[in-house]
Design a protein around this motif. Structure first.
Motif, mmCIF file in Angstrom:
data_model
loop_
_atom_site.group_PDB
_atom_site.id
_atom_site.type_symbol
_atom_site.label_atom_id
_atom_site.label_comp_id
_atom_site.label_asym_id
_atom_site.label_seq_id
_atom_site.Cartn_x
_atom_site.Cartn_y
_atom_site.Cartn_z
ATOM 1 N N MET A 174 -1.907 17.394 19.640
ATOM 2 C CA MET A 174 -1.557 16.830 18.341
ATOM 3 C C MET A 174 -1.464 15.308 18.442
ATOM 4 S SD MET A 174 1.800 17.568 15.970
ATOM 5 C CE MET A 174 2.935 16.983 17.213
ATOM 6 N N ARG A 175 -2.104 14.616 17.524
ATOM 7 C CA ARG A 175 -2.068 13.158 17.503
ATOM 8 C C ARG A 175 -0.926 12.683 16.606
ATOM 9 N NH1 ARG A 175 -4.424 8.662 14.467
ATOM 10 N NH2 ARG A 175 -5.059 6.994 15.889
ATOM 11 N N GLU A 176 -0.141 11.713 17.108
ATOM 12 C CA GLU A 176 0.942 11.101 16.352
ATOM 13 C C GLU A 176 0.909 9.589 16.572
ATOM 14 O OE1 GLU A 176 4.673 14.050 16.488
ATOM 15 O OE2 GLU A 176 3.729 13.770 18.431
ATOM 16 N N ILE A 177 1.425 8.852 15.600
ATOM 17 C CA ILE A 177 1.524 7.404 15.701
ATOM 18 C C ILE A 177 3.003 7.025 15.715
ATOM 19 C CG2 ILE A 177 0.978 5.181 14.650
ATOM 20 C CD1 ILE A 177 -1.468 6.723 15.668
ATOM 21 N N VAL A 178 3.443 6.409 16.804
ATOM 22 C CA VAL A 178 4.801 5.873 16.897
ATOM 23 C C VAL A 178 4.717 4.385 16.563
ATOM 24 C CG1 VAL A 178 6.801 5.502 18.376
ATOM 25 C CG2 VAL A 178 5.394 7.561 18.662
ATOM 26 N N PHE A 179 5.535 3.922 15.632
ATOM 27 C CA PHE A 179 5.378 2.530 15.190
ATOM 28 C C PHE A 179 6.709 1.879 14.851
ATOM 29 C CE2 PHE A 179 5.797 4.627 11.188
ATOM 30 C CZ PHE A 179 6.188 3.672 10.253
ATOM 31 N N ASP A 180 6.655 0.546 14.753
ATOM 32 C CA ASP A 180 7.814 -0.232 14.330
ATOM 33 C C ASP A 180 7.316 -1.458 13.578
ATOM 34 O OD1 ASP A 180 10.699 -0.754 14.319
ATOM 35 O OD2 ASP A 180 10.194 -2.471 15.575
ATOM 36 N N THR A 181 8.175 -2.039 12.770
ATOM 37 C CA THR A 181 7.828 -3.241 12.006
ATOM 38 C C THR A 181 8.912 -4.295 12.163
ATOM 39 O OG1 THR A 181 8.948 -2.476 9.987
ATOM 40 C CG2 THR A 181 6.628 -1.857 10.250
ATOM 41 N N MET A 230 -0.169 8.576 20.319
ATOM 42 C CA MET A 230 0.247 9.611 21.266
ATOM 43 C C MET A 230 -0.508 10.898 20.968
ATOM 44 S SD MET A 230 4.392 9.074 21.523
ATOM 45 C CE MET A 230 4.537 9.826 23.137
ATOM 46 N N VAL A 231 -0.937 11.574 21.999
ATOM 47 C CA VAL A 231 -1.572 12.882 21.851
ATOM 48 C C VAL A 231 -0.788 13.864 22.711
ATOM 49 C CG1 VAL A 231 -3.651 14.252 22.228
ATOM 50 C CG2 VAL A 231 -3.847 11.909 21.370
ATOM 51 N N ASN A 232 -0.293 14.908 22.085
ATOM 52 C CA ASN A 232 0.582 15.864 22.763
ATOM 53 C C ASN A 232 1.776 15.171 23.404
ATOM 54 O OD1 ASN A 232 -1.092 18.016 22.043
ATOM 55 N ND2 ASN A 232 -2.344 17.783 23.883
#
Length: 233
Positions: free
Chosen positions: A1-8, A29-31
């Protein structure tokens, strides 16, 4: 599963009052494993930088004045995030700023259905505890000694580690290792068959577990010493 971890990082707390986005850092991130692919940009906010905000992230207008406006990189940002879930700490805040910038560009906002808030996850796991990124990194032993000020990419890197811990930590790594092992050595069934086919079992006689006549007699004498035992009523 692909996810995007982010901050601003921003000029303030409320995009509705004119505050703008000045930095964004995204980690793919993947898995639950970082792939090394990142999206990191600084933006010219087209306004002043309040001293309170600069004290938090250290980004001055002098530094940001030659950076592109958000509109110049909006499509690159959308291409990077794709349709993946987006993980942030106090995610509603970050989504508010991103969507404000997209709307100013005439683009569709990112659906909040994609939002994964690590503050909400941490609150369920640790009710009543401090939920700041610093506090949670300390709780899980994540090194943040190099974090002297807030920074979008740096904080996203810390958050990626925290997110893995909140979702089970090293157990995820064990699952991935098991998958890799299966990929190299065949299916689990094949491995079990291979192991059991080589095991020679040695027969052992069962050990006696019942009390001897002598032991039963001594127990009877011991129990007879109780006066009006509750189990006899």
């Amino acid at each position: 599963m692909r996810e995007i971890v982010f901050d601003t990082e921003t000029t303030g707390l409320d995009p509705r009052s004119g505050d703008r986005l000045v930095e964004i850092g995204c980690i793919e991130m993947v898995n639950r494993v970082p792939t090394g692919s990142v999206f990191h940009r600084y933006f010219n906010p087209e306004r002043d930088m309040p001293a309170e905000a600069e004290a938090v992230h250290g980004l001055s207008i002098a530094f940001l004045s030659d950076k592109p406006k958000f509109a110049a990189d909006a499509q690159a940002f959308l291409d990077f995030i794709g349709d993946s879930p987006m993980v942030a700490h106090n995610a509603g805040f970050d989504f508010g700023f991103i969507n404000n910038e997209l709307e100013l560009c005439g683009l569709e906002p990112v659906s909040r259905d994609r939002m994964v808030d690590t503050v909400a996850i941490a609150r369920r796991k640790h009710p009543g505890a401090k939920l700041s990124l610093d506090a949670l990194c300390s709780r899980y032993g994540i090194d943040r000694s190099h974090r002297t000020k807030h920074g979008a990419l740096l904080d996203a890197e810390l958050l990626a580690q925290l997110y893995v811990e909140l979702q089970g930590g090293r157990q995820i790594g064990l699952e991935l290792a098991a998958e890799a092992s299966l990929g190299r050595q065949g299916t689990m069934t094949e491995q079990v068959v291979a192991v059991t086919s080589t095991v020679t079992r040695v027969f052992r006689s069962p050990r006696p577990h019942s009390a001897s006549v002598e032991e039963q007699a001594r127990h009877g004498e011991f129990m007879a010493g109780f006066s009006d035992p509750i189990w006899s009523r």
